[in-house]
Design a protein around this motif. Structure first.
Motif, mmCIF file in Angstrom:
data_model
loop_
_atom_site.group_PDB
_atom_site.id
_atom_site.type_symbol
_atom_site.label_atom_id
_atom_site.label_comp_id
_atom_site.label_asym_id
_atom_site.label_seq_id
_atom_site.Cartn_x
_atom_site.Cartn_y
_atom_site.Cartn_z
ATOM 1 N N MET A 63 0.798 -1.163 -0.091
ATOM 2 C CA MET A 63 0.153 -0.052 0.087
ATOM 3 C C MET A 63 0.856 1.296 0.044
ATOM 4 N N VAL A 64 0.484 2.242 -0.764
ATOM 5 C CA VAL A 64 1.102 3.539 -0.955
ATOM 6 C C VAL A 64 0.058 4.533 -0.616
ATOM 7 N N GLY A 65 0.086 4.993 0.802
ATOM 8 C CA GLY A 65 -1.164 5.707 1.101
ATOM 9 C C GLY A 65 -1.002 7.254 1.060
ATOM 10 N N LEU A 66 -1.945 7.922 0.385
ATOM 11 C CA LEU A 66 -1.677 9.268 0.269
ATOM 12 C C LEU A 66 -3.347 10.081 0.600
ATOM 13 N N VAL A 71 -1.064 15.470 -2.871
ATOM 14 C CA VAL A 71 -1.555 15.582 -4.387
ATOM 15 C C VAL A 71 -2.138 16.629 -4.793
ATOM 16 N N ARG A 72 -1.949 17.850 -4.147
ATOM 17 C CA ARG A 72 -2.568 19.223 -4.491
ATOM 18 C C ARG A 72 -1.673 19.850 -5.603
ATOM 19 N N ILE A 98 -5.697 6.973 -2.385
ATOM 20 C CA ILE A 98 -5.729 8.135 -2.195
ATOM 21 C C ILE A 98 -6.956 8.714 -1.174
ATOM 22 N N ASP A 99 -6.913 9.158 0.014
ATOM 23 C CA ASP A 99 -7.801 9.316 1.093
ATOM 24 C C ASP A 99 -8.424 10.810 0.688
ATOM 25 N N GLN A 312 1.912 14.716 4.778
ATOM 26 C CA GLN A 312 1.940 13.221 5.190
ATOM 27 C C GLN A 312 2.401 12.663 4.124
ATOM 28 N N TYR A 313 3.605 11.750 4.047
ATOM 29 C CA TYR A 313 4.220 10.976 3.150
ATOM 30 C C TYR A 313 4.042 9.743 3.583
#
Length: 364
Positions: A63-66, A71-72, A98-99, A312-313
């Motif tokens: 999982m790559v969670g963002l 991502v702006r 992406i949340d 957050q990274y």
């Protein structure tokens, strides 16, 4: 924290939204390169993020969670996602989540939405998005390139059964009236319901003079460092009803990505370390009453500082390390290849030149 302790470990542990969960499983089962990304839409706290993490684990993805703040901007998207999308075999089997994607748009959007849509149109890895709402005009462009699955609030009768099961496991009780009030106040938000119940049973979340609504991570971190007094900062801190580990990680990632002098950075990281050690002790001993001291440690981070903003990274440490170290290896390898290529090219041109020279000399 009970919301972490009783977090579902597999899809069958979740309650409500059976059809939506089945559709997600089917999507993962049939996924192949080019499959439309998923957009999970529904009110906060009903399991959108949880099911994304569970399915990633169940189907063997890294999982790559963002979230929206990551991502702006187009440059930020390229910085985070390019290593993932461009080195799929190197990074194992990544999946992007992406949340709060509905938070990308607005004045804070610096080309992020457009860059994200380009990625969504031609996905090379599974991509799952989550949003609290998709009704705004700004979400229309994203909805065109994704498959939308809706989540509905959990019915009160299911929440009651679920909460009674947790109380039974904790050997704790709430009066029927308190049980009803907790369920009504949560408005279908499972996480909020569990946190409020634990607060009533254990008293780990003391009341403050000024109360805030339960706020999310990003708003909480920003409000904390914008607070005009330590009392206001404390109120914000107690209103961040999230898992303690997520709270610690959110402060940590926000601090290390801010432009701070070395002395301030060292001071704040020392406080973060103390909070992390307390959390580690709680996890080892399962003495959750110690959690009441966590916020009193974190309040030491307070300073009215415009330089610190939420960031957050959220890549897993194994994945971060692989990107970091394998990335260095690839860069070094590319540098060597480039030098060898130039060397061999010069050597080849020299051979051609000498050959032509001797051929002409022989003819003459």
């Amino acid at each position: 924290m009970w919301s972490e302790k009783y977090r579902p470990q597999n899809i069958s542990d979740m309650i409500g939204n059976e059809e939506s969960r089945s559709s997600i499983i089917e999507w993962f089962t049939k996924w192949k390169k080019g499959t439309k990304p998923l957009l999970l839409v529904g009110p906060p706290g009903i399991g959108k993020t949880t099911i994304a993490y569970i399915t990633a684990k169940q189907f063997g993805y890294d999982m790559v969670g963002l979230n929206a703040s990551d991502v702006r901007s187009k440059s930020r998207i390229n910085e985070i996602l390019t290593p993932v999308l461009g080195n799929v075999s190197l990074l194992g089997i990544p999946m992007i989540f992406i949340d709060e994607v509905d938070g990308i748009h607005g004045r804070g959007d610096y080309g992020g939405a457009e860059a994200l849509i380009d990625i969504l149109k031609e996905p090379t890895v599974p991509i799952v998005l989550a949003a609290n709402s998709d009704e705004s005009d700004k979400m229309k462009s994203i909805k065109k390139v994704v498959k939308t699955i809706s989540f509905k609030p959990i019915p009160p009768r299911l929440l009651k059964v679920y909460l009674e099961n947790i109380l039974s496991k904790e050997n704790a009780k709430l009066s029927p009236g308190s049980l009803i009030k907790v369920i009504e106040r949560s408005r279908g938000d499972i996480r909020s319901m569990i946190n409020l119940t634990q607060s009533l049973v254990t008293g780990f979340n003391p009341q403050t003079e000024k109360s805030f609504e339960n706020i999310n991570v990003e708003d909480g971190i920003n409000a904390f460092f914008k607070a005009n007094s330590i009392d206001e900062a404390r109120s914000v801190l107690y209103s961040m009803q999230i898992d303690p580990k997520l709270k610690i990680d959110a402060f940590y990632s926000s601090i290390i990505t801010s432009n701070l002098d070395n002395q301030t950075l060292a001071k704040l990281l020392t406080i973060i370390s103390e909070a992390d050690m307390l959390y580690g002790k709680i996890m080892r001993t399962q003495n959750w009453r110690l959690l009441r001291y966590l916020n009193e440690i974190l309040i030491g981070l307070y300073q009215n500082n415009e330089r610190i903003r939420y960031s957050q990274y959220n890549l897993s440490w194994p994945l971060l390390n692989r990107i970091r170290w394998d990335g260095k290896k690839i860069k070094a390898f590319s540098s060597i290849m480039a030098k060898n290529f130039i060397y061999h090219l010069v050597h080849l041109l020299l051979c051609v030149f000498l050959t032509c020279y001797y051929v002409l000399k022989i003819k003459n």
